[in-house]
Enzyme design. Structure first.
Site, PDB file in Angstrom:
ATOM      1  N   LYS A 351      46.563  16.580 -58.835  1.00 32.29           N
ATOM      2  CA  LYS A 351      45.767  16.352 -57.620  1.00 32.29           C
ATOM      3  C   LYS A 351      44.277  16.525 -57.911  1.00 32.29           C
ATOM      4  O   LYS A 351      43.436  15.761 -57.416  1.00 32.29           O
ATOM      5  CB  LYS A 351      46.206  17.305 -56.510  1.00 32.29           C
ATOM      6  CG  LYS A 351      47.612  17.035 -55.969  1.00 32.29           C
ATOM      7  CD  LYS A 351      47.963  18.014 -54.870  1.00 32.29           C
ATOM      8  CE  LYS A 351      49.313  17.684 -54.245  1.00 32.29           C
ATOM      9  NZ  LYS A 351      50.438  17.778 -55.188  1.00 32.29           N
ATOM     10  N   ARG A 427      33.106  27.051 -28.844  1.00 29.06           N
ATOM     11  CA  ARG A 427      32.463  28.246 -29.395  1.00 29.06           C
ATOM     12  C   ARG A 427      31.452  28.819 -28.396  1.00 29.06           C
ATOM     13  O   ARG A 427      30.822  28.089 -27.624  1.00 29.06           O
ATOM     14  CB  ARG A 427      31.742  27.918 -30.704  1.00 29.06           C
ATOM     15  CG  ARG A 427      32.619  27.330 -31.790  1.00 29.06           C
ATOM     16  CD  ARG A 427      33.528  28.362 -32.395  1.00 29.06           C
ATOM     17  NE  ARG A 427      32.811  29.366 -33.182  1.00 29.06           N
ATOM     18  CZ  ARG A 427      33.426  30.365 -33.822  1.00 29.06           C
ATOM     19  NH1 ARG A 427      34.745  30.502 -33.762  1.00 29.06           N
ATOM     20  NH2 ARG A 427      32.722  31.229 -34.513  1.00 29.06           N
ATOM     21  N   TYR A 459      30.211  38.415 -33.730  1.00 28.84           N
ATOM     22  CA  TYR A 459      28.897  38.678 -33.125  1.00 28.84           C
ATOM     23  C   TYR A 459      28.190  39.794 -33.884  1.00 28.84           C
ATOM     24  O   TYR A 459      26.998  39.682 -34.205  1.00 28.84           O
ATOM     25  CB  TYR A 459      29.091  39.066 -31.660  1.00 28.84           C
ATOM     26  CG  TYR A 459      27.805  39.464 -30.948  1.00 28.84           C
ATOM     27  CD1 TYR A 459      26.948  38.496 -30.440  1.00 28.84           C
ATOM     28  CD2 TYR A 459      27.469  40.800 -30.791  1.00 28.84           C
ATOM     29  CE1 TYR A 459      25.782  38.851 -29.779  1.00 28.84           C
ATOM     30  CE2 TYR A 459      26.306  41.167 -30.136  1.00 28.84           C
ATOM     31  CZ  TYR A 459      25.465  40.200 -29.637  1.00 28.84           C
ATOM     32  OH  TYR A 459      24.302  40.556 -28.991  1.00 28.84           O
ATOM     33  N   ARG A 460      28.902  40.863 -34.166  1.00 25.65           N
ATOM     34  CA  ARG A 460      28.296  41.998 -34.887  1.00 25.65           C
ATOM     35  C   ARG A 460      27.999  41.637 -36.339  1.00 25.65           C
ATOM     36  O   ARG A 460      27.116  42.214 -36.960  1.00 25.65           O
ATOM     37  CB  ARG A 460      29.225  43.219 -34.818  1.00 25.65           C
ATOM     38  CG  ARG A 460      28.590  44.477 -35.374  1.00 25.65           C
ATOM     39  CD  ARG A 460      29.355  45.726 -34.967  1.00 25.65           C
ATOM     40  NE  ARG A 460      28.726  46.898 -35.545  1.00 25.65           N
ATOM     41  CZ  ARG A 460      29.209  47.598 -36.563  1.00 25.65           C
ATOM     42  NH1 ARG A 460      30.370  47.254 -37.114  1.00 25.65           N
ATOM     43  NH2 ARG A 460      28.554  48.643 -37.030  1.00 25.65           N
ATOM     44  N   ARG A 461      28.730  40.676 -36.884  1.00 28.73           N
ATOM     45  CA  ARG A 461      28.454  40.224 -38.255  1.00 28.73           C
ATOM     46  C   ARG A 461      27.278  39.253 -38.300  1.00 28.73           C
ATOM     47  O   ARG A 461      26.944  38.737 -39.373  1.00 28.73           O
ATOM     48  CB  ARG A 461      29.704  39.554 -38.853  1.00 28.73           C
ATOM     49  CG  ARG A 461      30.911  40.464 -38.956  1.00 28.73           C
ATOM     50  CD  ARG A 461      31.934  39.934 -39.966  1.00 28.73           C
ATOM     51  NE  ARG A 461      32.336  38.570 -39.744  1.00 28.73           N
ATOM     52  CZ  ARG A 461      33.338  38.172 -38.958  1.00 28.73           C
ATOM     53  NH1 ARG A 461      34.018  39.074 -38.258  1.00 28.73           N
ATOM     54  NH2 ARG A 461      33.638  36.890 -38.846  1.00 28.73           N
ATOM     55  N   GLY A 467      34.236  32.858 -31.369  1.00 30.52           N
ATOM     56  CA  GLY A 467      35.426  32.287 -30.747  1.00 30.52           C
ATOM     57  C   GLY A 467      35.824  33.043 -29.492  1.00 30.52           C
ATOM     58  O   GLY A 467      36.283  32.451 -28.522  1.00 30.52           O
ATOM     59  N   ASP A 470      34.966  40.581 -28.366  1.00 35.76           N
ATOM     60  CA  ASP A 470      35.686  41.847 -28.500  1.00 35.76           C
ATOM     61  C   ASP A 470      34.746  42.982 -28.099  1.00 35.76           C
ATOM     62  O   ASP A 470      33.757  43.250 -28.790  1.00 35.76           O
ATOM     63  CB  ASP A 470      36.135  42.066 -29.952  1.00 35.76           C
ATOM     64  CG  ASP A 470      37.035  40.942 -30.440  1.00 35.76           C
ATOM     65  OD1 ASP A 470      37.963  40.583 -29.713  1.00 35.76           O
ATOM     66  OD2 ASP A 470      36.793  40.425 -31.555  1.00 35.76           O
TER      67      ASP A 470
END
Length: 615
Positions: A351, A427, A459-461, A467, A470
């Site tokens: 492949k 998003r 968001y914190r990253r 998505g 939390d």
């Protein structure tokens, strides 16, 4: 009678039956361990054998302490497997912390059970009883005959709040578990300087945390013990069942030893050369430059397609090969070069060669661009529908979301997912996530002042869009979070912010988790997926790390912890874990993790801020 005897002997030889499993207390006159408090140290015991000894202490009136405290003057006996000597004992804990305690081998308990009385422990002692009046004065412990004397530590060692034993750091001990603490009383709030303890933490220099569990090597009784078990006269049927129990257990243990070796897991050093290969040991910004992106991009499509079909093994095989190709230092120009890469087999090399020659792969068109692939991708976008459900819908002849709405039998979760399909699969801009965080924070603080409300995840990253959202909530006092869960959700529902309930999880230890759908007030606002997690302050740092991610980073951290004899979860970091295969034999001891930095330090890693965990 003869037949019963033969059956008993055959069962014993096969090691399938342990006589006397229904043994209980010996009744009146048999509580010869009454008033005796014991702890049986699990080192070198198998789980079944350990359970037998623990039950015998309780059956004969004794009190069992399952978890060894930091220090004690009330424990009568700490019982060890017979191979443990004074040197090994001192690796587990500081004996001087246990005044009036006798450190004995399990042969003492065997003799007690055999003679139906509490016998003198002198012949079974590893270290003589420590005199409480001399425990800070003596520089050497009194050691039983045949053992070398060992110098005692010069200082009384401190402890932490979880009762972990802390001893002076020796030359051969592992420096990566050294406790590093700082004064945080003047620091401003940030996710990484939370401490569930006092505002100022005293520095403890040159100390390491030593777990109370050590290496577990499955061992049976030696010949001397067997002689001891058979010596003397068996006076009662009860006693005979107990002796037979122990003997049968040893025969099973011997067969087990021949077939499987116990995996030893301790707080132990891990070679730096191997540790550096873990994703968590390097920042995500240092990702290797992909010299073969045109190849890995095509193979990534196949891996995703097989994963969506729940073809797990094929997807995993592709993912491993993709990782190997991505780390190849040169551009691949031939089939032979592809085949030389570890993890790339004959078919995959074909492949790769096809992609090198034509720039594309026919298999991608067949698997990823047909009607089935596109339909499965559409259906897995419905919240609550996985690859299996999506495949089932396709097999039933459904091809559109309208088909599902009109013809499919949907769960409540899937109905909600279908109703908000477009919104949930769009998003969320970073600015909107911040608005949602502020809304939840305002509602929470209206119920209880002093709460910490933080959005984790991508968001914190530092990602530009997410998505879902939390939201992690806790309170520094350690208890005010306990009755917040239901009132907070009721408040958010009454204002119309939460529009749909998905899942409420209240069985995850001390943590409570809610999954639902929310929408900010205002015209044209979209429905968004919201998770609210309420955690105790003592678990805030590991929970913050867990819910920040990424998933790959978390898997890497957990795997490294396992390699070092630990266990890492959203609830905390435990050391001294003993495993047999994948099974945990002991829970170990909870380490103090007041900050995310402390978790990295326990694992001997350089701290990585959230934006460097986007692996």
């Amino acid at each position: 009678m003869k037949r019963k005897l033969n059956q008993s002997l055959m069962s014993k030889k096969k090691g399938k039956v342990i006589p006397g499993d229904d043994t209980t207390s010996g009744g009146p006159g048999h509580d010869f361990l009454s008033g005796v408090t014991c702890h049986i140290h699990p080192a070198n015991f198998g789980r079944k054998r350990l359970n037998i000894f623990q039950s015998q202490v309780q059956n004969y009136g004794g009190n069992m302490i399952q978890t060894l405290p930091l220090s004690s003057e009330t424990i009568s006996y700490i019982i060890f497997e017979e191979s443990v000597d004074v040197v090994k004992l001192k690796q587990f804990f500081n004996p001087s912390a246990y005044c009036n305690t006798r450190f004995v081998r399990c042969t003492w308990l065997v003799e007690c059970v055999k003679k139906k009385t509490k016998v003198d422990s002198k012949d079974h002692e590893i270290i003589s009883v420590v005199d409480p009046t001399d425990k800070h004065k003596n520089k050497e412990y009194s050691v039983s005959e045949g053992e070398a004397k060992q110098p005692s530590p010069e200082h009384h060692h401190p402890s932490n709040k979880d009762g972990l034993l802390v001893t002076q750091l020796g030359e051969q001990e592992n420096p990566i578990t050294k406790i590093h603490t700082t004064d945080i009383s003047t620091k401003e709030f940030s996710p990484d300087n939370f401490s569930p303890h006092s505002a100022s933490v005293k520095e403890i220099e040159n100390n390491i945390i030593v777990p109370c569990d050590s290496q577990l090597t499955q061992q049976c009784f030696n010949e001397e013990q067997k002689t001891l078990l058979h010596s003397g006269e068996v006076k009662t049927e009860e006693e005979n069942r107990i002796i037979n129990r122990l003997e049968a257990l040893n025969e099973i243990q011997t067969e087990h030893d021949a077939s499987q070796e116990t995996v030893v897991s301790l707080v132990k050093p891990f070679p730096k050369a191997l540790k550096d290969k873990f994703a968590c040991a390097r920042p995500s910004s240092s990702k290797v430059r992909d010299m073969n992106h045109h190849i890995t991009a095509e193979l990534d499509k196949l891996a995703a397609a097989y994963k969506s079909k729940k073809d797990t093994w094929r997807a995993l095989g592709y993912q491993k090969a993709i990782s190997a190709i991505r780390h190849h230092p040169r551009e691949i120009t031939s089939r032979e070069e592809a085949l030389s890469i570890p993890g790339v087999g004959e078919r995959l090399a074909d492949k790769v060669a096809e992609i090198v020659e034509s720039g594309k792969l026919r298999k991608v068109s067949e698997v990823c661009e047909g009607e089935e692939a596109n339909t499965l991708k559409l259906f897995t976008g419905v919240w609550g529908a996985g690859p299996t459900t999506a495949q089932s819908w396709y097999t039933q002849g459904f091809r559109t979301l309208q088909d599902l709405q009109l013809k499919a039998t949907l769960t409540r979760h899937q109905q909600i997912g279908l109703k908000h399909y477009d919104d949930i699969n769009t998003r969320i801009p970073r600015e909107e996530v911040a608005e949602i965080e502020d809304y939840v924070r305002y509602a929470a603080l209206s119920l209880k002042k002093g709460l910490i409300v933080m959005v984790c995840g991508s968001y914190r990253r530092g990602k530009l869009n997410c998505g879902d959202v939390d939201v992690l909530i806790t309170h520094p006092d350690g208890h005010s979070h306990q009755h917040l869960f239901k009132p907070l959700l009721s408040c958010l529902k009454e204002t119309g912010f939460i529009t749909d309930d998905l899942v409420t999880q209240e069985d995850n230890g001390n943590q409570l988790k809610y999954l639902g759908v929310c929408r900010l007030p205002g015209e044209g606002r979209k429905h968004r997926r919201l998770d609210v997690i309420i955690v105790p302050y003592a678990e805030f740092a590991p929970a913050t790390m867990y819910f920040t991610g990424s998933a790959h980073f978390n898997r890497s951290m957990r795997l490294l912890a396992i390699k070092m004899g630990m266990s890492l979860s959203e609830h905390g970091l435990r050391a001294g874990i003993v495993r047999q295969g994948r099974e945990k034999l002991t829970d170990g001891h909870l380490l103090e993790t007041p900050t995310e930095q402390s978790i990295f330090e326990h694992l001997g890693l350089e701290y990585r801020p959230p934006h460097e965990r986007d692996h």
